[in-house]
Design a protein around this motif. Structure first.
Motif, PDB file in Angstrom:
ATOM      1  N   VAL A 264       0.811  -1.292   0.118  1.00  0.00           N
ATOM      2  CA  VAL A 264      -0.019   0.083  -0.057  1.00  0.00           C
ATOM      3  C   VAL A 264       0.946   1.095  -0.053  1.00  0.00           C
ATOM      4  CG1 VAL A 264      -1.664   1.297   1.225  1.00  0.00           C
ATOM      5  CG2 VAL A 264      -1.983  -1.178   1.045  1.00  0.00           C
ATOM      6  N   PHE A 265       1.832   1.258   1.113  1.00  0.00           N
ATOM      7  CA  PHE A 265       2.733   2.630   1.108  1.00  0.00           C
ATOM      8  C   PHE A 265       3.442   2.457  -0.152  1.00  0.00           C
ATOM      9  CE2 PHE A 265       2.388   2.179   5.744  1.00  0.00           C
ATOM     10  CZ  PHE A 265       1.380   2.788   5.810  1.00  0.00           C
ATOM     11  N   SER A 266       4.008   1.705  -0.702  1.00  0.00           N
ATOM     12  CA  SER A 266       4.960   1.503  -1.969  1.00  0.00           C
ATOM     13  C   SER A 266       4.284   2.079  -3.164  1.00  0.00           C
ATOM     14  CB  SER A 266       5.492   0.147  -2.273  1.00  0.00           C
ATOM     15  OG  SER A 266       6.413  -0.362  -1.210  1.00  0.00           O
ATOM     16  N   ALA A 267       2.837   1.730  -3.222  1.00  0.00           N
ATOM     17  CA  ALA A 267       1.956   2.288  -4.520  1.00  0.00           C
ATOM     18  C   ALA A 267       1.844   3.852  -4.318  1.00  0.00           C
ATOM     19  CB  ALA A 267       0.694   1.616  -4.389  1.00  0.00           C
ATOM     20  N   THR A 268       1.956   4.324  -3.001  1.00  0.00           N
ATOM     21  CA  THR A 268       1.747   5.573  -2.829  1.00  0.00           C
ATOM     22  C   THR A 268       3.050   6.439  -3.257  1.00  0.00           C
ATOM     23  OG1 THR A 268       0.337   5.535  -0.848  1.00  0.00           O
ATOM     24  CG2 THR A 268       1.418   7.713  -1.330  1.00  0.00           C
ATOM     25  N   GLU A 269       4.170   5.524  -2.755  1.00  0.00           N
ATOM     26  CA  GLU A 269       5.670   6.163  -3.457  1.00  0.00           C
ATOM     27  C   GLU A 269       5.673   6.241  -4.603  1.00  0.00           C
ATOM     28  OE1 GLU A 269       9.368   5.476  -1.239  1.00  0.00           O
ATOM     29  OE2 GLU A 269       7.905   3.749  -0.301  1.00  0.00           O
ATOM     30  N   VAL A 270       5.138   5.177  -5.284  1.00  0.00           N
ATOM     31  CA  VAL A 270       5.473   5.030  -6.915  1.00  0.00           C
ATOM     32  C   VAL A 270       4.650   6.190  -7.572  1.00  0.00           C
ATOM     33  CG1 VAL A 270       4.558   3.711  -8.943  1.00  0.00           C
ATOM     34  CG2 VAL A 270       5.688   2.546  -7.044  1.00  0.00           C
ATOM     35  N   LEU A 271       3.421   6.539  -7.136  1.00  0.00           N
ATOM     36  CA  LEU A 271       2.444   7.658  -7.750  1.00  0.00           C
ATOM     37  C   LEU A 271       3.296   8.774  -7.294  1.00  0.00           C
ATOM     38  CD1 LEU A 271      -1.087   6.522  -6.781  1.00  0.00           C
ATOM     39  CD2 LEU A 271      -0.002   6.370  -8.860  1.00  0.00           C
ATOM     40  N   GLU A 272       3.891   9.131  -6.133  1.00  0.00           N
ATOM     41  CA  GLU A 272       4.730  10.281  -5.951  1.00  0.00           C
ATOM     42  C   GLU A 272       5.698  10.175  -6.984  1.00  0.00           C
ATOM     43  OE1 GLU A 272       4.302  12.995  -3.599  1.00  0.00           O
ATOM     44  OE2 GLU A 272       2.482  12.315  -3.868  1.00  0.00           O
ATOM     45  N   ASN A 273       6.527   9.511  -7.061  1.00  0.00           N
ATOM     46  CA  ASN A 273       7.762   9.472  -8.049  1.00  0.00           C
ATOM     47  C   ASN A 273       7.374   9.865  -9.530  1.00  0.00           C
ATOM     48  OD1 ASN A 273      10.379   8.969  -6.637  1.00  0.00           O
ATOM     49  ND2 ASN A 273       9.264   7.225  -5.773  1.00  0.00           N
ATOM     50  N   ILE A 274       6.227   9.290  -9.928  1.00  0.00           N
ATOM     51  CA  ILE A 274       5.821   9.675 -11.210  1.00  0.00           C
ATOM     52  C   ILE A 274       5.486  11.152 -10.981  1.00  0.00           C
ATOM     53  CG2 ILE A 274       3.864   9.245 -12.753  1.00  0.00           C
ATOM     54  CD1 ILE A 274       3.580   6.463 -11.828  1.00  0.00           C
ATOM     55  N   ARG A 275       4.706  11.609 -10.357  1.00  0.00           N
ATOM     56  CA  ARG A 275       4.267  12.998 -10.081  1.00  0.00           C
ATOM     57  C   ARG A 275       5.665  13.976 -10.277  1.00  0.00           C
ATOM     58  NH1 ARG A 275       2.904  16.887  -6.223  1.00  0.00           N
ATOM     59  NH2 ARG A 275       3.483  15.661  -4.590  1.00  0.00           N
ATOM     60  N   HIS A 276       6.520  13.355  -9.636  1.00  0.00           N
ATOM     61  CA  HIS A 276       7.920  14.257  -9.629  1.00  0.00           C
ATOM     62  C   HIS A 276       8.687  14.077 -10.968  1.00  0.00           C
ATOM     63  CE1 HIS A 276       6.917  14.678  -5.340  1.00  0.00           C
ATOM     64  NE2 HIS A 276       7.413  15.804  -5.661  1.00  0.00           N
ATOM     65  N   GLY A 277       8.351  13.268 -11.836  1.00  0.00           N
ATOM     66  CA  GLY A 277       8.813  13.375 -13.112  1.00  0.00           C
ATOM     67  C   GLY A 277       9.937  12.298 -13.164  1.00  0.00           C
ATOM     68  N   LYS A 278      10.071  11.069 -12.355  1.00  0.00           N
ATOM     69  CA  LYS A 278      11.056  10.066 -12.203  1.00  0.00           C
ATOM     70  C   LYS A 278      10.749   9.303 -13.421  1.00  0.00           C
ATOM     71  CE  LYS A 278      13.290  11.279  -8.536  1.00  0.00           C
ATOM     72  NZ  LYS A 278      14.615  11.785  -8.775  1.00  0.00           N
ATOM     73  N   LYS A 279      11.644   8.528 -14.115  1.00  0.00           N
ATOM     74  CA  LYS A 279      11.569   7.554 -15.346  1.00  0.00           C
ATOM     75  C   LYS A 279      10.845   6.298 -14.701  1.00  0.00           C
ATOM     76  CE  LYS A 279      15.122   9.704 -18.025  1.00  0.00           C
ATOM     77  NZ  LYS A 279      16.583   9.434 -18.461  1.00  0.00           N
ATOM     78  N   ILE A 280      10.076   5.935 -15.702  1.00  0.00           N
ATOM     79  CA  ILE A 280       9.366   4.578 -15.326  1.00  0.00           C
ATOM     80  C   ILE A 280      10.486   3.624 -15.259  1.00  0.00           C
ATOM     81  CG2 ILE A 280       8.086   2.953 -16.282  1.00  0.00           C
ATOM     82  CD1 ILE A 280       6.440   5.346 -15.121  1.00  0.00           C
ATOM     83  N   ASN A 281      11.463   3.508 -16.160  1.00  0.00           N
ATOM     84  CA  ASN A 281      12.370   2.417 -16.025  1.00  0.00           C
ATOM     85  C   ASN A 281      13.214   2.405 -14.478  1.00  0.00           C
ATOM     86  OD1 ASN A 281      11.950   2.305 -18.518  1.00  0.00           O
ATOM     87  ND2 ASN A 281      13.962   2.435 -19.451  1.00  0.00           N
ATOM     88  N   ASP A 282      13.396   3.793 -14.142  1.00  0.00           N
ATOM     89  CA  ASP A 282      14.035   3.836 -12.715  1.00  0.00           C
ATOM     90  C   ASP A 282      12.994   3.351 -11.654  1.00  0.00           C
ATOM     91  OD1 ASP A 282      16.343   4.768 -14.253  1.00  0.00           O
ATOM     92  OD2 ASP A 282      15.715   6.811 -13.925  1.00  0.00           O
TER      93      ASP A 282
END
Length: 263
Positions: free
Chosen positions: A171-189
């Protein structure tokens, strides 16, 4: 008994059902893998028929069949059942007959099994209470990222700057993933970070011996996980030719041993 007996192992997992057919020389001559679905008995029967056809054998040639896994009691053609731990240990030791640590990453749980040089089990640990480090975790992350599950491995392998996730919790990892997408992190990374969290979670379950064997459907479909694990433990990891079948092969070996003992 048939003049050409075969020995059958059925591993009915919550996600996939695997059936293996061995000849008297312990050679894998037939196998099948299918989604378990909601009718475990029917899926196990389908896998048996596919496996026997590959082995050029019929049901009358089955000397004995043993089942294992989550749905082992639903296999109508099995004469007996064995634990997943015993079957995975036996299946791995057939191909790597020395002291090993078996790391099995499944759809719903992880197992770490330690065997001595004679194949005797020294210890085992399982992770069943949390999806972290399992195939279910990868499935959840692929859904969050809107990426097909079978593309995750390729994406992770092309990462140049891994994003580390701070939590093992799905659950928490899913939230982190969404936050990283919002901050422009690359999908590969991000995907490589997801893979890293899986391996780190599994390796923290127990210490490991010099020789490590990795098995399971997650390993079969995501070979980059093995490469990452090798980098983390700084040595080569052994992987059987059919990493998803070790439980079924182990069950077939038990079927063979029990038949020999009865003879």
């Amino acid at each position: 008994m048939s003049t050409n007996p075969v020995y059958v192992g059925a591993d009915v997992g919550s996600s996939r059902t695997k059936v293996a057919v061995l000849d008297p020389g312990k050679h894998l001559i037939g196998y099948a893998i299918k989604k378990s679905g909601i009718d475990f008995a029917a899926t196990a029967q389908d896998c048996l028929e596919i496996s026997l056809k590959m082995a050029d054998a019929g049901q009358d040639d089955i000397a004995k069949a043993i089942s294992t896994g989550y749905g082992r009691k639903n296999v109508t053609y099995a004469a007996d059942t064995k634990t997943e731990i015993g079957c995975h240990a036996s299946g791995c030791y057939l191909y790597f007959p020395h002291e090993i640590t078996v790391i099995d990453i499944g759809g719903q749980d992880n197992k770490i099994i330690k065997l001595d040089e004679a194949g005797r089990r020294k210890s085992f640990k399982m992770n069943r209470k949390c999806a972290a480090g399992t195939g279910a975790f990868l499935e959840e992350m692929s859904a969050r990222l809107d990426i097909p599950l079978d593309e995750m491995d390729g994406l992770a392998s092309r990462s140049e700057d891994m994003v580390k996730l701070g939590s093992f919790c799905t659950v928490f990892s899913a939230t982190e993933v969404l936050e990283n997408i919002r901050h422009g992190k690359k999908i590969n990374d991000i995907v490589k970070g997801v893979f890293f969290s899986v391996i780190k979670r599994v390796l923290e379950m127990d210490s490991i011996t010099e020789n490590v064997v990795m098995t399971g459907g997650v390993v079969a479909h995501n070979p980059y996980l093995v490469k990452m694990a090798e980098e983390m433990i700084e040595r080569k990891i052994l992987v059987p030719e059919h990493p998803q079948l070790t439980g079924a092969i182990g069950a077939a070996l038990y079927a063979m041993n029990r038949t020999e003992q009865r003879a």
